[in-house]
Enzyme design. Structure first.
Site, PDB file in Angstrom:
ATOM      1  N   GLY A  87      -2.355   2.555  -3.815  1.00 28.33           N
ATOM      2  CA  GLY A  87      -1.664   1.274  -3.909  1.00 28.33           C
ATOM      3  C   GLY A  87      -0.539   1.385  -4.917  1.00 28.33           C
ATOM      4  O   GLY A  87      -0.626   2.142  -5.888  1.00 28.33           O
ATOM      5  N   THR A  88       0.523   0.641  -4.674  1.00 20.72           N
ATOM      6  CA  THR A  88       1.694   0.809  -5.535  1.00 20.72           C
ATOM      7  C   THR A  88       1.952  -0.439  -6.385  1.00 20.72           C
ATOM      8  O   THR A  88       1.095  -0.814  -7.163  1.00 20.72           O
ATOM      9  CB  THR A  88       2.920   1.213  -4.713  1.00 20.72           C
ATOM     10  N   THR A  89       3.074  -1.109  -6.254  1.00 21.76           N
ATOM     11  CA  THR A  89       3.580  -1.969  -7.323  1.00 21.76           C
ATOM     12  C   THR A  89       2.971  -3.378  -7.322  1.00 21.76           C
ATOM     13  O   THR A  89       2.922  -4.058  -6.284  1.00 21.76           O
ATOM     14  CB  THR A  89       5.106  -2.073  -7.218  1.00 21.76           C
TER      15      THR A  89
END
EC number: 3.4.25.1
Length: 267
Positions: free
Chosen positions: A39-41
């Site tokens: 998962g990123t931002t």
């Protein structure tokens, strides 16, 4: 089934520790972590009377887009939510366990944990994942909530070993965090309305996606937009898809004329 501890995690550790994320057999080999979706931002910012939590929808596995519509935001109780960056599978499992932890505490004690207590409890749970973090399966949560005692929105960030830090005004985690924080630094003011705070969050995610390949921007063709949670004294609320689509599409239209986005006044 004998009642005793108000911590579901401690109860599980005694009864069936294999169900805890950090107590399982570690995957063999160093390359496995790099194949797991990440998962990123995530961004969060406060406004008078509450806090906004927003996240992009992309998950990556190395240089490949693993998922385009992942949900990284989790309502943990009526006045708090947690979002995860890092190894998606472990993060989702940790978030769900944290939900059960808070429900179990409330049933055992007859009242909910304070926001400080929730932040401390999540730090303890995160330390239980240290063995997997050492092998590369790192999870970085961001906890937000409405403090019913102080009557303000608050933000807590963590490091991989369970260190807990309170962030003031705004914060971002994930691969695009440096770009999102840079945008929020210029857009944030202490008197933001709820709607302005939501717009600032989406603008910062757009800036993150503009410079970080792992962060997904608004996908107007597939109708995939960031997810946004708002927590106030009235409780937790996930903003409807239609409302976010309207704001996101307005941002995309404005960026077609000014690709760098809104600017902050010099004075």
């Amino acid at each position: 089934m004998t009642p005793g501890t108000s911590s579901f995690t401690d109860f599980l550790r005694e009864v069936n520790p294999d169900l805890l994320p950090g107590w399982r057999d570690m995957p063999q080999g160093g390359s496995s972590a790099h194949l797991s979706p990440e998962g990123t931002t995530i961004v969060a910012l406060t406004f008078p009377g509450g806090v906004v939590l927003a996240g992009d929808r992309r998950a990556t596995a190395g240089n490949v887009i693993a998922h385009r519509d992942m949900d990284k935001l989790f309502r943990t109780d009526e006045f708090s939510a947690v979002a995860m960056a890092g190894t998606a599978g472990v993060g989702i499992e940790l978030a769900k366990l944290f939900q059960v932890e808070l429900e179990h505490y409330e049933k055992m004690e007859g009242h909910s944990l304070s926001l400080e207590g929730k932040a401390n409890r999540l730090a303890t749970m995160l330390r239980g994942n240290l063995g997997m973090a050492v092998q590369g399966f790192v999870v970085l949560p961001l906890l937000v909530g409405y403090d019913e005692i102080e009557r303000v929105g608050r933000i807590f960030s963590y490091d991989p070993v369970g260190g807990r830090y309170e962030e003031h005004r705004y914060h971002s985690i994930g691969s695009g965090a440096v770009y999102a924080n840079g945008a929020l630094k210029k857009l944030f003011t202490d008197d933001l309305s709820r709607d302005d705070a939501v717009t600032a969050a989406l603008q910062s995610l757009y800036d993150a996606a503009d410079d970080d390949s792992a962060t997904g921007g608004p996908d107007v063709h597939r109708k995939i937009y960031p997810l946004v949670d708002v927590i106030t004294e009235e409780g937790h609320r996930r903003l409807p898809h239609e409302e976010i689509a309207e704001v996101a599409e307005a941002i995309v239209r404005a960026r077609s004329e000014r690709p760098e986005g809104p600017t902050a006044p010099l004075r």
